[in-house]
Design an enzyme around this catalytic site. Structure first.
Site, PDB file in Angstrom:
ATOM      1  N   ASP A  11       0.868  -1.176   0.000  1.00 56.53           N
ATOM      2  CA  ASP A  11       0.000   0.000   0.000  1.00 56.53           C
ATOM      3  C   ASP A  11       0.907   1.228   0.000  1.00 56.53           C
ATOM      4  OD1 ASP A  11      -2.105   1.719   0.109  1.00 56.53           O
ATOM      5  OD2 ASP A  11      -2.945   0.964   1.987  1.00 56.53           O
ATOM      6  N   ASP A 105      -2.730   2.293  -6.155  1.00 59.25           N
ATOM      7  CA  ASP A 105      -1.657   2.323  -5.150  1.00 59.25           C
ATOM      8  C   ASP A 105      -1.652   1.113  -4.228  1.00 59.25           C
ATOM      9  OD1 ASP A 105      -4.044   2.982  -3.926  1.00 59.25           O
ATOM     10  OD2 ASP A 105      -3.138   4.402  -2.533  1.00 59.25           O
ATOM     11  N   GLU A 106      -2.339   0.040  -4.600  1.00 58.28           N
ATOM     12  CA  GLU A 106      -2.486  -1.076  -3.671  1.00 58.28           C
ATOM     13  C   GLU A 106      -2.586  -2.381  -4.448  1.00 58.28           C
ATOM     14  OE1 GLU A 106      -5.541  -2.292  -0.014  1.00 58.28           O
ATOM     15  OE2 GLU A 106      -5.970  -0.569  -1.305  1.00 58.28           O
TER      16      GLU A 106
END
Length: 495
Positions: A11, A105-106
């Site tokens: 993350d 983003d993960e």
């Protein structure tokens, strides 16, 4: 479940805000809030400096401004975020063929499937190397969680934030989860959390003690059973490499309700064009066109039309959306519009009639200025004629979004710090420079133009033509009329 902590969850830390700080040296270490800046905007991401004031994602932007009035408020630059995300995902795919992105983003990664880790020591080494590689390639930080399951790996990455690594050793899961809030478990939102609290259940350990039968009685068979299993640290979900998109859509929320029916039609046509661009970029076509309308009273209506075959033709999607709009009453005002395409396919069934119409439109666009519709041998629909007149009589206003990139003929690369009252304030700096100087210009300054974002790391991060302080001062003095005057303006989005 597996016996080694070889499921990794990455993350990125405050991704949008961190990318902006990396791109803008003057914002490093300061409160940055990214999101919609209008009266109905919401926070997309807040930097850790802004979070100290209580600002968080999904908060109304007006509330964020009251909590952190001196923060920098910026409009998202999704093009930049996607580029950085592709770099990060590329690093993850070097580790394993099983990478499951959850957002820009993960992502989850199955390290065992990639043959890069099979025990605690090797998994930790891979995680630390990944964090170093991400920093080297993007200049940003990410937090890594390692565990035997996806649920536990995600919990671990949350505990590792910011810029850390947390490995949950096999056999310690129940002890770790026990004292945590029930809201820690996936699928437990505010409503479920309140329901459990009223039953006297506030921790994960209390869920396990309550037993499966009680959870099923409280929450139903499916939800209660899965929640009980997670409380016992059981999660058999595999890492899935590809997630097929089910739909493609775009939508806009307007600062002020739209009452003009012609404007509503224009907005729907524009959204249809953007939707098709996104559809084509993904290599898809679709059969069902969906229109979404949120009215002044927050009531949301959706209308859909299924075509004979899949299409990615902008004319077809635009006309279908226009037909759907005719069945919606917008007289009270519209606050949100959206156009989407579902029933996705990898091929198209061309609409020859729509193509013929498009060809005619292009031919009409080639008529010399001053030639009327009758002279051109065709008839311009009333709506299109009105739009054409508006475009001819009223020049398009140059809008400068706070945080977006610009280039000035004399001062080089910079970003918009704020704009208003016919002025735009620009800070001239690049990712690899020192904090830059500020200049204010007229919004119609011919020397100022929009620019593409610079890379956050590498030779390009320094930019081209960013002048030193002395050069900036000289250039400012040389410009007549005060257009290059120093200092920020009190404008929306300024720091």
């Amino acid at each position: 479940m597996r016996s080694a902590p070889t499921i990794l969850h990455l993350d990125m830390d405050a991704f949008y805000a961190s990318a902006e700080q990396a791109a803008k040296p003057s914002l490093r270490g300061k409160a940055v809030v990214v999101g919609g800046l209008g009266p109905r905007g919401v926070v997309a991401t807040a930097s850790y400096e802004a979070r100290r004031f209580g600002v968080h994602s999904a908060m109304p932007m007006g509330q964020a401004r009251r909590l952190a009035p001196n923060a920098a408020y910026l409009v998202p630059r999704f093009g930049l975020y996607r580029e950085v995300s592709e770099q990060v995902m590329g690093l993850l795919r070097e580790l394993s063929p099983l990478v499951e992105p959850l957002s820009l983003d993960e992502a989850f990664v199955d390290l065992e499937a990639g043959g890069v880790a099979d025990d605690e020591a090797s998994a930790r080494a891979v995680g630390e190397r990944l964090r170093a590689d991400i920093r080297a390639v993007t200049g940003l930080t990410g937090s890594v969680g390692l565990a035997v399951s996806k649920m536990l790996a995600k919990i671990a990455s949350e505990e590792a934030k910011p810029d850390g690594l947390r490995l949950i050793a096999p056999g310690t899961e129940r002890a770790l989860l026990g004292p945590m809030s029930v809201r820690t478990l996936p699928g437990v939102g505010p409503a479920t959390g309140d329901h459990l609290r009223r039953a006297g259940i506030t921790t994960v350990e209390e869920i396990a003690e309550a037993g499966e039968d009680e959870l099923v009685r409280l929450l139903g068979k499916a939800h209660g059973g899965s929640l009980y299993a997670m409380a016992l640290a059981r999660d058999e979900r595999p890492v899935v490499a590809e997630r097929d998109a089910k739909s493609v859509s775009v939508e806009d929320t307007y600062d002020v309700d739209i009452h003009d029916r012609v404007r509503v039609r224009t907005e729907v046509a524009r959204l249809a064009e953007r939707c098709v661009q996104r559809l084509r970029a993904a290599g898809h076509s679709g059969r069902t066109i969906v229109l979404k309308v949120r009215r002044f009273d927050f009531s949301t209506l959706t209308r859909s039309e299924t075509l004979r075959g899949p299409t990615d033709d902008p004319g077809v999607v635009r006309e279908a959306a226009a037909r759907l709009l005719e069945s919606v009453d917008t007289t009270g005002g519209v606050r949100l519009l959206g156009v989407g395409v579902t029933g996705l396919a990898d091929y198209t069934q061309e609409d020859l009639f729509a193509q013929a119409q498009a060809a005619e439109a292009e031919a009409g666009a080639e008529v010399e200025p001053g030639v009327g519709a009758e002279d051109a041998g065709g008839e311009v629909p009333a709506g299109e004629l009105e739009e054409a007149v508006e475009e001819t009589v009223v020049p398009a206003e140059r809008r400068w979004a706070a945080g977006h990139d610009v280039r000035h003929a004399e001062h080089g690369h910079g970003w918009v710090q704020g704009s208003g009252l016919g002025r735009v304030t620009v800070r001239f700096e690049t990712p690899g420079s020192e904090p830059g100087r500020v200049r204010t210009f007229r919004t119609d300054d011919p020397d100022l133009e929009a620019a593409e974002p610079l890379p956050l790391v590498g030779a390009g991060a320094r930019g081209e033509g960013v002048l030193d302080e002395g050069s900036l001062g000289g250039a400012a003095r040389a410009r007549p009329g005060g257009a290059g005057a120093e200092g920020p303006v009190a404008a929306p989005g300024g720091r």
